[in-house]
Scaffold this active site. Structure first.
Site, PDB file in Angstrom:
ATOM      1  N   GLU A  59      38.620  30.760  47.193  1.00  0.00           N
ATOM      2  CA  GLU A  59      39.013  29.580  47.045  1.00  0.00           C
ATOM      3  C   GLU A  59      39.883  30.176  46.536  1.00  0.00           C
ATOM      4  O   GLU A  59      41.024  30.483  45.941  1.00  0.00           O
ATOM      5  CB  GLU A  59      37.806  30.214  45.463  1.00  0.00           C
ATOM      6  CG  GLU A  59      36.825  28.821  45.051  1.00  0.00           C
ATOM      7  CD  GLU A  59      36.052  29.641  44.010  1.00  0.00           C
ATOM      8  OE1 GLU A  59      37.038  29.350  43.102  1.00  0.00           O
ATOM      9  OE2 GLU A  59      35.031  29.069  43.619  1.00  0.00           O
ATOM     10  N   ASP A 109      40.315  36.782  41.502  1.00  0.00           N
ATOM     11  CA  ASP A 109      41.771  37.652  40.845  1.00  0.00           C
ATOM     12  C   ASP A 109      42.194  37.832  39.782  1.00  0.00           C
ATOM     13  O   ASP A 109      43.140  36.841  39.195  1.00  0.00           O
ATOM     14  CB  ASP A 109      42.097  36.678  41.941  1.00  0.00           C
ATOM     15  CG  ASP A 109      43.996  36.613  42.191  1.00  0.00           C
ATOM     16  OD1 ASP A 109      44.586  38.507  42.209  1.00  0.00           O
ATOM     17  OD2 ASP A 109      44.665  36.235  42.291  1.00  0.00           O
ATOM     18  N   ASN A 140      29.320  35.851  43.667  1.00  0.00           N
ATOM     19  CA  ASN A 140      30.539  35.070  43.366  1.00  0.00           C
ATOM     20  C   ASN A 140      31.049  35.405  42.260  1.00  0.00           C
ATOM     21  O   ASN A 140      30.482  35.373  40.957  1.00  0.00           O
ATOM     22  CB  ASN A 140      30.281  33.317  44.138  1.00  0.00           C
ATOM     23  CG  ASN A 140      31.840  32.710  42.731  1.00  0.00           C
ATOM     24  OD1 ASN A 140      32.801  33.103  43.821  1.00  0.00           O
ATOM     25  ND2 ASN A 140      31.534  31.538  42.523  1.00  0.00           N
ATOM     26  N   GLU A 141      32.477  36.097  41.732  1.00  0.00           N
ATOM     27  CA  GLU A 141      32.780  36.434  40.284  1.00  0.00           C
ATOM     28  C   GLU A 141      31.649  36.787  39.696  1.00  0.00           C
ATOM     29  O   GLU A 141      31.324  36.524  38.346  1.00  0.00           O
ATOM     30  CB  GLU A 141      33.028  35.162  39.712  1.00  0.00           C
ATOM     31  CG  GLU A 141      34.625  34.505  41.048  1.00  0.00           C
ATOM     32  CD  GLU A 141      35.184  33.923  39.960  1.00  0.00           C
ATOM     33  OE1 GLU A 141      35.264  33.682  38.553  1.00  0.00           O
ATOM     34  OE2 GLU A 141      35.814  32.799  40.842  1.00  0.00           O
TER      35      GLU A 141
END
Ligand SMILES: *[C@@H]1O[C@H](CO)[C@@H](O)[C@H](O)[C@H]1NC(C)=O
Ligand SMILES: *[C@@H]1O[C@H](CO)[C@@H](O)[C@H](O)[C@H]1NC(C)=O
Ligand SMILES: *[C@@H]1O[C@H](CO)[C@@H](O)[C@H](O)[C@H]1NC(C)=O
Ligand SMILES: *[C@@H]1O[C@H](CO)[C@@H](O)[C@H](O)[C@H]1NC(C)=O
Length: 564
Positions: free
Chosen positions: A249, A190, A148-149
């Protein structure tokens, strides 16, 4: 347990396997249930303030929460980590009972790819494998995130090969263990700076590529629009993408009260041909101030109070039920992306060939022995089908008919009976579906009115009740010639027709290199979840530092006393 009890338990498991919740599969750029219906994610992040790894272990609490979450219209929860050594049976069952799927990260705060020092090690690999072992048996496990990220352009793109190696190795492990094809993908920041990461995770062949791409985007705040928010860019970037894409998300809270207007775009005609929905950040307000409920205490137990945002999300989702296409009517011929070229400013992955990865392979793991005809579901089972642990393969094949063999025969008989019933049911349903399909297509088309907004872009205008009306119209004779033609030219689904309309309005001649001169670029900062995690880590480090200092001072005092 007596032999009889064991037999009954085994038969019950076999029954549940046959009638349980359908699993989720990937086909082309879409998710489908194993029943063949397209699956759109209406998800909510589910975490409590005070735990980072032991999610999904409080069965009683899960039962309370699952009901309330289901009442929003949600069909997915996201949890950031689980501890595979704890039992998740009760919670997974509580969510399955409400038709809710679980998407989970394989990493934990302790075991993860460190973006500043990315290394995919055997120790990490074995931990990730344990998460797969702990979750694979649940039919309502939707999918897994490899990270995640972790990768944030431009300065942590060096971590990308490690993340993709996680995907490749865990897919290989999944297949070695004969687990079902649980989708394994990634959840990205993003940054909107390029499509490099998206392309990178997709390039190469299916053995190393991500099964899906999740994006954490908080770009749409309040009463924004498709273009103003930049969602139009996200949409354009998904053109021709060969794996499912969704927002892992979303839920900007800069403008309050939040009304989740972006759901209209994501689940409506504007994006639902390329996007598979989204996951709202988040359930519990206490953690970050993004929540839609409040618990009476800081450990998030008991019955929570529903905040106005809960009702707001619920009413938003109640108008949005895209039907999509049937798996049987969908034959994608989409190509994988080319691996991105290395550029110092954006994509600094140094290896020339994007398919060269620091994979570790499957050394130390062994494929399961014996037949794998019964798949576990729900719960109430002990031990694993995994052949990875040596103590699992204890001989014992000498006795005439052990309990295992008898159980096998009973399960076989029960399964055969169920199979016959299922086939009969399916045949009946197929007959019904044949009659219904035309109606479904019409229903899909109906909610889009094709209004243009100020920017000259089609704006989704959901007409409340349109789906219900269409689904109620069961009589196929009511369908006009236009719709009948849709049905005949099977390959031109309404989704594709819409795509053409969309391009016509939205596109210029140069579709493959879209230019967005005046677009506001979102600040490249981590999502609220990652920020909160970082805050917690800082707090912990500070507490540790204080503790160490005090200990040092104490030792020094003792030392000086001893000397004195
Ligand atoms: C990336 O950039 C951020 C902020 O500019 C910085 O704090 C971080 O240390 C950088 N990471 C690497 C690996 O250079
Ligand atoms: C997939 O790509 C990898 C890396 O390029 C390669 O090692 C492997 O043999 C390929 N597998 C198949 C089935 O083509
Ligand atoms: C939600 O959490 C935020 C941050 O902790 C807080 O400021 C806000 O008052 C909370 N909202 C409600 C309705 O409790
Ligand atoms: C979390 O739980 C611990 C005890 O397990 C407690 O000391 C702490 O205050 C709790 N933190 C929050 C934010 O509830």
């Amino acid at each position: 347990m007596t032999r009889i009890q064991r037999l009954i338990a085994a038969a019950l498991i076999a029954c549940r396997a046959a009638v349980g919740i359908p699993t989720i599969e990937v086909k082309g750029s879409k998710f489908f249930t194993s029943d063949g219906d397209q699956f759109y994610v209406k998800g909510i992040v589910y975490q409590s303030a005070n735990s980072s790894t032991n999610y999904l272990t409080n069965g009683a609490q899960c039962k309370i929460d699952a009901k309330l979450i289901a009442a929003t219209g949600a069909n997915v929860i996201r949890v950031y980590s689980i501890d595979p050594t704890l039992s998740l049976d009760e919670c997974m069952q509580a969510f399955a009972d409400e038709n809710i799927y679980v998407i989970c990260d394989m990493s934990t705060p302790t075991y993860m790819i460190d973006k500043n020092d990315p290394k995919w090690t055997l120790n990490l690999r074995n931990q990730f494998a344990k998460v797969l072992d702990g979750l694979h048996q649940y039919d309502n496990l939707f999918a897994l995130f490899a990270g995640n990220e972790v990768i944030v352009e431009p300065n942590t793109t060096v971590a990308a090969p490690a993340v993709k190696a996680v995907i490749a190795d865990m897919k290989a492990y999944r297949d070695l263990m004969q687990y079902r094809k649980i989708p394994i993908g990634y959840s990205a920041t993003d940054t909107r700076t390029s499509t490099s990461l998206q392309d990178y995770l997709d390039c190469g062949n299916d053995t190393i590529a991500a099964d899906f791409f999740g994006l954490n985007s908080y770009a749409w705040c309040g009463d924004s629009s498709f273009v103003e928010s930049g969602y139009s860019q996200l949409y354009d970037r998904a053109e021709g993408y060969d794996i499912p894409i969704f927002l892992s998300e979303t839920g900007c809270n800069v403008i309050e009260p939040r009304d989740f207007a972006d759901q209209n775009a994501l689940l409506g005609r504007q994006m639902n041909d390329r996007y598979s929905g989204s996951i709202i950040y988040e359930w519990n307000n206490d953690t970050t101030g993004y929540g839609i409920v409040n618990y009476p205490n800081s450990v998030a137990t008991g019955t929570p109070t529903l905040l106005p945002e809960y009702t707001s999300l619920q009413s938003r989702w109640s108008t949005l039920s895209p039907v999509g296409v049937k798996a049987t009517a969908y034959s994608p011929s989409l190509a994988k992306r080319d691996c991105p070229k290395s550029t110092t400013s954006v994509w600094s992955v140094q290896v020339k060939d994007g398919t060269v990865l620091p994979t570790l392979g499957l050394s130390g793991f062994t494929a399961p022995t014996g037949s794998q005809t019964t798949r576990k579901t729900g719960g109430a089972t002990s031990g694993t089908t995994a052949g990875s642990s040596p103590d699992n393969t204890s001989g014992g094949g000498s006795k005439a008919l052990g309990p295992g063999a008898i159980a096998g025969i009973v399960i076989g008989a029960v399964a055969l009976l169920l199979a016959i019933v299922l086939i009969a049911l399916r045949l009946r349903r197929r007959k019904k579906n044949k009659a219904k399909e035309v109606v479904v297509n019409q229903g899909e088309d109906a909610p889009f009115k094709g209004e243009l907004d100020g920017n000259g872009v089609s704006r989704n205008v959901p007409q409340q009740g349109a789906y219900q009306e269409m689904q109620a119209a069961k009589d196929t004779q009511e369908i006009g010639t236009a719709q009948a033609q849709y049905e005949l030219r099977g390959e031109e689904r309404p989704g594709e027709l819409y795509e053409q309309q969309h391009q016509a309005v939205h596109d210029t001649s140069n579709f493959h290199e879209p230019q967005y001169p005046e677009q506001p670029q979102p600040a490249v900062e981590p999502s609220p979840h990652v920020q909160a995690q970082r805050r917690r880590e800082m707090e912990w480090l500070e507490a540790e530092e204080t503790r160490m200092r005090q200990q040092r001072e104490r030792l020094m005092q003792q030392g000086s006393q001893n000397v004195g």
